[in-house]
Design a protein around this motif. Structure first.
Motif, PDB file in Angstrom:
ATOM      1  N   ASN A 593      37.103  49.550  35.561  1.00 49.35           N
ATOM      2  CA  ASN A 593      35.910  49.426  36.488  1.00 49.35           C
ATOM      3  C   ASN A 593      35.775  48.249  37.422  1.00 49.35           C
ATOM      4  OD1 ASN A 593      34.774  51.618  34.819  1.00 49.35           O
ATOM      5  ND2 ASN A 593      33.825  50.294  33.304  1.00 49.35           N
ATOM      6  N   ARG A 594      36.519  47.116  37.055  1.00 50.74           N
ATOM      7  CA  ARG A 594      36.603  46.286  37.763  1.00 50.74           C
ATOM      8  C   ARG A 594      37.644  46.350  39.087  1.00 50.74           C
ATOM      9  NH1 ARG A 594      37.317  42.988  33.295  1.00 50.74           N
ATOM     10  NH2 ARG A 594      39.548  42.502  33.689  1.00 50.74           N
ATOM     11  N   GLN A 595      38.663  47.151  38.663  1.00 51.84           N
ATOM     12  CA  GLN A 595      39.501  47.667  39.804  1.00 51.84           C
ATOM     13  C   GLN A 595      38.862  48.514  40.798  1.00 51.84           C
ATOM     14  OE1 GLN A 595      42.912  49.688  38.488  1.00 51.84           O
ATOM     15  NE2 GLN A 595      43.447  49.957  40.537  1.00 51.84           N
ATOM     16  N   VAL A 596      37.957  49.551  40.361  1.00 52.11           N
ATOM     17  CA  VAL A 596      37.112  50.104  41.357  1.00 52.11           C
ATOM     18  C   VAL A 596      36.166  49.588  41.983  1.00 52.11           C
ATOM     19  CG1 VAL A 596      35.573  52.284  41.317  1.00 52.11           C
ATOM     20  CG2 VAL A 596      37.682  52.326  39.861  1.00 52.11           C
ATOM     21  N   LEU A 597      35.302  48.404  41.556  1.00 46.67           N
ATOM     22  CA  LEU A 597      34.525  47.810  42.283  1.00 46.67           C
ATOM     23  C   LEU A 597      35.186  46.989  43.190  1.00 46.67           C
ATOM     24  CD1 LEU A 597      32.403  46.144  39.310  1.00 46.67           C
ATOM     25  CD2 LEU A 597      31.481  47.506  41.370  1.00 46.67           C
ATOM     26  N   ARG A 598      36.315  46.377  43.062  1.00 49.05           N
ATOM     27  CA  ARG A 598      37.184  45.726  43.899  1.00 49.05           C
ATOM     28  C   ARG A 598      37.595  46.494  44.939  1.00 49.05           C
ATOM     29  NH1 ARG A 598      40.252  43.793  40.912  1.00 49.05           N
ATOM     30  NH2 ARG A 598      42.189  45.057  41.108  1.00 49.05           N
ATOM     31  N   GLN A 599      37.848  47.687  44.880  1.00 46.21           N
ATOM     32  CA  GLN A 599      38.273  48.709  45.845  1.00 46.21           C
ATOM     33  C   GLN A 599      37.087  49.242  46.675  1.00 46.21           C
ATOM     34  OE1 GLN A 599      40.140  51.759  43.479  1.00 46.21           O
ATOM     35  NE2 GLN A 599      42.294  51.148  43.651  1.00 46.21           N
ATOM     36  N   LEU A 600      36.048  49.371  45.879  1.00 47.25           N
ATOM     37  CA  LEU A 600      34.832  49.761  46.913  1.00 47.25           C
ATOM     38  C   LEU A 600      34.569  48.709  47.759  1.00 47.25           C
ATOM     39  CD1 LEU A 600      32.478  51.132  43.859  1.00 47.25           C
ATOM     40  CD2 LEU A 600      33.358  52.323  45.992  1.00 47.25           C
ATOM     41  N   LEU A 601      34.651  47.339  47.464  1.00 48.32           N
ATOM     42  CA  LEU A 601      34.181  46.266  48.018  1.00 48.32           C
ATOM     43  C   LEU A 601      35.166  46.058  49.369  1.00 48.32           C
ATOM     44  CD1 LEU A 601      32.818  43.837  45.669  1.00 48.32           C
ATOM     45  CD2 LEU A 601      31.540  45.257  47.417  1.00 48.32           C
ATOM     46  N   GLU A 602      36.780  46.492  49.077  1.00 45.08           N
ATOM     47  CA  GLU A 602      37.441  46.219  49.904  1.00 45.08           C
ATOM     48  C   GLU A 602      37.567  47.368  51.228  1.00 45.08           C
ATOM     49  OE1 GLU A 602      40.970  46.246  47.617  1.00 45.08           O
ATOM     50  OE2 GLU A 602      40.895  44.221  47.003  1.00 45.08           O
ATOM     51  N   ARG A 603      36.802  48.437  50.742  1.00 41.71           N
ATOM     52  CA  ARG A 603      37.014  49.708  51.468  1.00 41.71           C
ATOM     53  C   ARG A 603      35.557  49.764  52.206  1.00 41.71           C
ATOM     54  NH1 ARG A 603      40.300  53.573  47.480  1.00 41.71           N
ATOM     55  NH2 ARG A 603      42.136  52.167  47.385  1.00 41.71           N
ATOM     56  N   GLY A 604      34.931  48.571  52.203  1.00 40.20           N
ATOM     57  CA  GLY A 604      33.669  48.518  53.398  1.00 40.20           C
ATOM     58  C   GLY A 604      32.386  48.763  52.821  1.00 40.20           C
ATOM     59  N   ILE A 605      32.164  48.772  51.470  1.00 41.25           N
ATOM     60  CA  ILE A 605      30.853  48.677  50.977  1.00 41.25           C
ATOM     61  C   ILE A 605      30.249  47.308  51.094  1.00 41.25           C
ATOM     62  CG2 ILE A 605      29.524  48.667  48.703  1.00 41.25           C
ATOM     63  CD1 ILE A 605      30.230  51.371  49.528  1.00 41.25           C
ATOM     64  N   GLN A 606      29.100  47.070  51.823  1.00 40.74           N
ATOM     65  CA  GLN A 606      28.347  45.958  52.056  1.00 40.74           C
ATOM     66  C   GLN A 606      27.038  46.044  51.431  1.00 40.74           C
ATOM     67  OE1 GLN A 606      28.618  45.237  56.427  1.00 40.74           O
ATOM     68  NE2 GLN A 606      30.219  46.417  56.423  1.00 40.74           N
ATOM     69  N   LEU A 607      26.800  45.128  50.288  1.00 43.14           N
ATOM     70  CA  LEU A 607      25.444  45.421  49.629  1.00 43.14           C
ATOM     71  C   LEU A 607      24.444  44.668  50.422  1.00 43.14           C
ATOM     72  CD1 LEU A 607      27.266  44.766  46.095  1.00 43.14           C
ATOM     73  CD2 LEU A 607      26.549  47.026  47.171  1.00 43.14           C
ATOM     74  N   GLN A 608      23.370  45.503  50.342  1.00 43.30           N
ATOM     75  CA  GLN A 608      22.075  44.878  50.960  1.00 43.30           C
ATOM     76  C   GLN A 608      21.182  44.209  49.953  1.00 43.30           C
ATOM     77  OE1 GLN A 608      22.205  45.324  54.606  1.00 43.30           O
ATOM     78  NE2 GLN A 608      24.323  45.897  53.799  1.00 43.30           N
TER      79      GLN A 608
END
Length: 794
Positions: A593-608
């Protein structure tokens, strides 16, 4: 050919006559002319409008036939949410509802007699139609919009379709209706209409509908209004939503007003007093249920007084002033042909009964839930058994009993598969961890899970379907079938892979062309900036729904804090118990799960919306509560308070636990509690864990020694307000929302810590308490003036 003026006059006369005949026929069920005369008038109107197309209006009866087909339904945001109702399945449930209503109204109810507990509550009673909930919006008496309930907050725009319903007035009758009037009700299909429709379906080689409700829902949601117009649909209103204007002060009074304006209401509408009369109404309708012209699945009871409704308010997604008393579920016998196993988003392997098809309460049932293997064992179920099927609440089919005397000689037991039926990974039984007073005990859970996680395509597909769903990242156009296709061809192996899809990859998929490919990639790109709450919900953490996700985002303020939060820290947040806290913690502790989270943020997810810890939770712990949460055996909350008062810090507590002489002198703890405290902190693991939790509370700003914060920039930050009595300019919920938007906390009771009380007509004990404590009290006019001042100065 008549001149335009003469034609306009005749068209106006014909429309008025036809509208009146429609009302008498479809609403009052009292036709005043034969069908042939009605048809003659209708044909005359059609002919005149054909000769003078410039005189055709949207309100003409001829326009009900439906216009051009739509490409898709638009969305409608409900100004006032369309809430669902709580259910009562037994008489005791209804009696409990009545008790809660009376307790909630308290002093607002007039006294009954010297020995009574208050006068009985007046209720509005109606049958619960089995159809589709819709909203009709009238502006200045003209129908301007129709919408489905949807998820309660957002529905679909079905304006073109509702206009085809013969008993829905396109223009309200009479006078005195509000400038804006949102009418809510049920679109349904009568038993006779349903049978006639199915006969036509079969005659034309089509597939018959399973039941009237499905037929009504499917007919109303046709993209081609002409299809809707051809279906025997009816509308019955049961309430209101958004209103700008004056209405009656009771539920029954409002419905009678709606009837006077040409809207259909239930002929079974009745006003009663008290729970016993409600039950009498329920029994009467139940006895006549089969003879009614339409399907019903229960009775709806609503507090009749609108002021009382406002006082009672809402909880979660349902009003406290209304309840649906369901009829007992229908049951039938059938044969269990097999048991298959489905794999869900969290890996749960669930048994599903495959049944010999049988009609249950008008619906063909061939599958039923078995919940889990413990339920299979409880039922003593074997493949080949004759079983009793019930539609729970007339909706969900379930197996309720095995008829063992009919068991065949070749009946086979039901076994959970050792390997996942989808991916072949091992299937393991879950372990339940019970945590109490410093001890953990393991027991077997009822759920079996595939251990393959996202390597299991069933779990992967369901996880991604959840991730992109409307309430999560809301990626338009990425439906279930497309997700399955992306997984099947190997383009997506985790949610993060969605954000690496290229034009060349998507356009090569079956069913995609240039435009649809660009639309999908645009929708994916547009989803890269979700709010923190939506993102947390999208992750699909077990037992974390929307409300818990919102709480985590609001309270802790950042993904980093949520990831790091220890279970013991999470339990300081309201409504998060130990089991949910451990689910959250374990999810973020998982390396995959930590790996998927890291990938999501690396691939452009910007939390508002990320920020600091919410001020409500700054310095929210106390040392006494902290000690109590350590779950030390034989030390309850009172003992924890004594230890906190004696020590003042965790370090001093640890030192005291090992100083037997000082500990023995401490009053208020018995011998068992002293020894338990000594044993607990003699274990280095317990000391380390307590210090770790305290350190995180300090890091987060939740520690008892942290600086208390207030919400900055909001004029009512840190204040507690109370609403009581009836508000006329807005609902109590709307008033609460406005106060919360200004930083206030709205409480349900008055205390010395209350800053202000808003008291409308009918205010009772809360106003008395405020007067007794000499608290500031505002009437509605002063409250509205104060709101205006605060909002103007923001």
């Amino acid at each position: 050919m008549p001149d335009v003026q003469t034609a306009a006059q005749r068209i106006s006369q014909l429309r008025s006559q036809i509208d009146a005949h429609n009302h008498r026929y479809y609403v009052l069920d009292e036709p005043s002319v034969p069908d042939a005369e009605y048809d003659r008038l209708f044909r005359e109107l059609q002919a005149l409008e054909a000769e003078h197309p410039q005189l055709v209006t949207a309100q003409s009866p001829t326009q009900r036939v439906g216009g051009a087909a739509l490409a898709a339904f638009g969305e409608v945001r409900h100004e006032v949410p369309m809430l669902s109702l709580g259910n009562a399945f037994a008489e005791d449930d209804l009696l409990d509802f009545d008790r809660r209503v009376r307790e909630g109204l308290g002093d607002l109810l007039p006294a009954a007699d010297l020995f009574g507990g208050g006068a009985p509550v007046e209720y509005c009673c109606e049958p619960k139609l089995d159809g589709l909930a819709v909203s009709l919006l009238y502006r200045d008496g003209v129908l301007v919009r129709g919408a489905t309930r949807g998820d309660g907050s957002t529905g679909e725009d079905i304006s073109s379709n509702v206009r085809t319903l013969r008993n829905v007035p396109l223009q309200l009758q009479g006078e005195g209706y509000p400038a804006v009037l949102e009418v809510r009700g049920e679109v349904f299909m009568s038993k006779a209409g349903f049978e006639a429709l199915n006969a036509r379906q079969l005659a034309s080689g089509g597939k018959p509908f399973a039941n009237p409700r499905n037929a009504a829902a499917g007919s109303l949601r046709q993209l081609d209004p002409k299809i809707t117009a051809s279906r025997p649909l009816e509308f019955c209103c049961y309430g209101i939503g958004q209103v700008e204007g004056e209405l009656a002060a009771t539920q029954v009074g409002i419905l009678q007003q709606l009837k006077g304006w040409g809207l259909p209401i239930s002929r079974e509408l009745k006003k009663v007093e008290g729970a016993e009369q409600c039950l009498a109404y329920y029994r009467d309708i139940g006895e006549r249920r089969s003879s009614l012209a339409y399907e019903i699945d229960g009775v709806v009871f609503k507090v009749n007084d609108i002021g009382y409704q406002r006082e009672l308010g809402f909880r979660a997604r349902e009003p406290r002033w209304a309840i649906a008393h369901k009829f007992p579920a229908s049951e039938e016998l059938t044969e269990l042909l097999d048991v298959e196993f489905q794999v869900g988003r969290t890996g749960a392997v669930t048994p599903v009964a495959r049944l010999k098809p049988v009609q249950v309460a008008g619906v063909t049932v061939s599958n039923a839930t078995l919940h889990n293997m413990d339920e299979v064992a409880r039922l003593g179920l074997m493949i080949g058994d004759t079983v009793i099927i019930r539609r729970a609440g007339d909706v969900i089919p379930q197996v309720v009993q095995v008829v063992t005397e009919r068991r065949p000689a070749d009946a086979r037991p039901v076994h959970i598969p050792e390997q996942c039926p989808v991916c072949g990974s091992a299937v393991e039984r879950t372990q339940l961890v019970k945590r109490s007073k410093g001890r953990e005990t393991l027991s077997e859970g009822a759920v079996y899970r595939c251990v393959g996680r996202l390597s299991c395509q069933a779990q992967l597909k369901q996880a991604i379907i959840h991730f992109v769903s409307r309430r999560a990242l809301d990626i338009e156009g990425l439906g279930d079938k497309i997700v399955e296709q992306l997984v099947d061809v190997g383009l997506v192996a985790s949610p993060a892979d969605l954000f690496t899809l290229t034009y060349e990859q998507v356009v090569a998929l079956e069913g995609f062309a240039e435009l649809s490919t660009r639309n999908l990639l645009t929708a994916i790109d547009a989803s890269r900036k979700p709010t923190l709450a939506r993102f947390i919900y999208a992750l699909g953490i077990p037992d974390v729904g929307e409300e818990t996700a919102k709480l985590l985002a609001r309270a802790l303020g950042s993904l980093a804090r949520i990831e790091q939060a220890l279970p013991e820290v999470l339990t300081w947040l309201p409504d998060i118990g130990a089991e949910v806290a451990y689910e959250i913690h374990n999810f973020f502790a998982d390396s995959h799960n930590r790996q998927v989270l890291r990938q999501l943020l690396e691939r452009g997810i910007q939390l508002q919306g990320e920020g600091e810890l919410h001020a409500e939770f700054s310095a929210c712990t106390t040392l006494a509560a902290f000690i109590d949460k350590l779950q030390i055996p034989f030390i309850a909350s009172t003992g924890a308070e004594k230890l906190a008062a004696q020590t003042g810090s965790l370090q001093a507590l640890i030192e005291l636990s090992q100083d037997w002489l000082s500990l023995s002198a401490l009053k208020g703890l018995n011998e068992k509690a002293r020894q338990s405290l000594r044993d607990y902190f003699a274990n280095p693991a317990n000391v380390a864990k307590a210090c770790l939790v305290e350190a995180q509370l300090r890091d987060f700003g939740m520690h008892w020694q942290s600086q208390k914060q207030v919400i900055q920039g909001l004029p009512l930050a840190g204040q507690t307000w109370v609403l009581t009595g009836t508000l006329e300019a807005m609902s109590r919920d709307q008033a609460k929302q406005q106060l919360e938007a200004l930083g206030a906390k709205v409480a349900g009771s008055v205390s010395a810590r209350t800053h202000c009380v808003v008291a409308g007509p009918g205010a009772g004990s809360k106003l008395d308490k405020a007067t007794e404590l000499a608290l500031p009290v505002l009437d509605e006019a002063a409250f509205l003036e104060r709101l205006a001042e605060l909002q103007a100065n923001e």
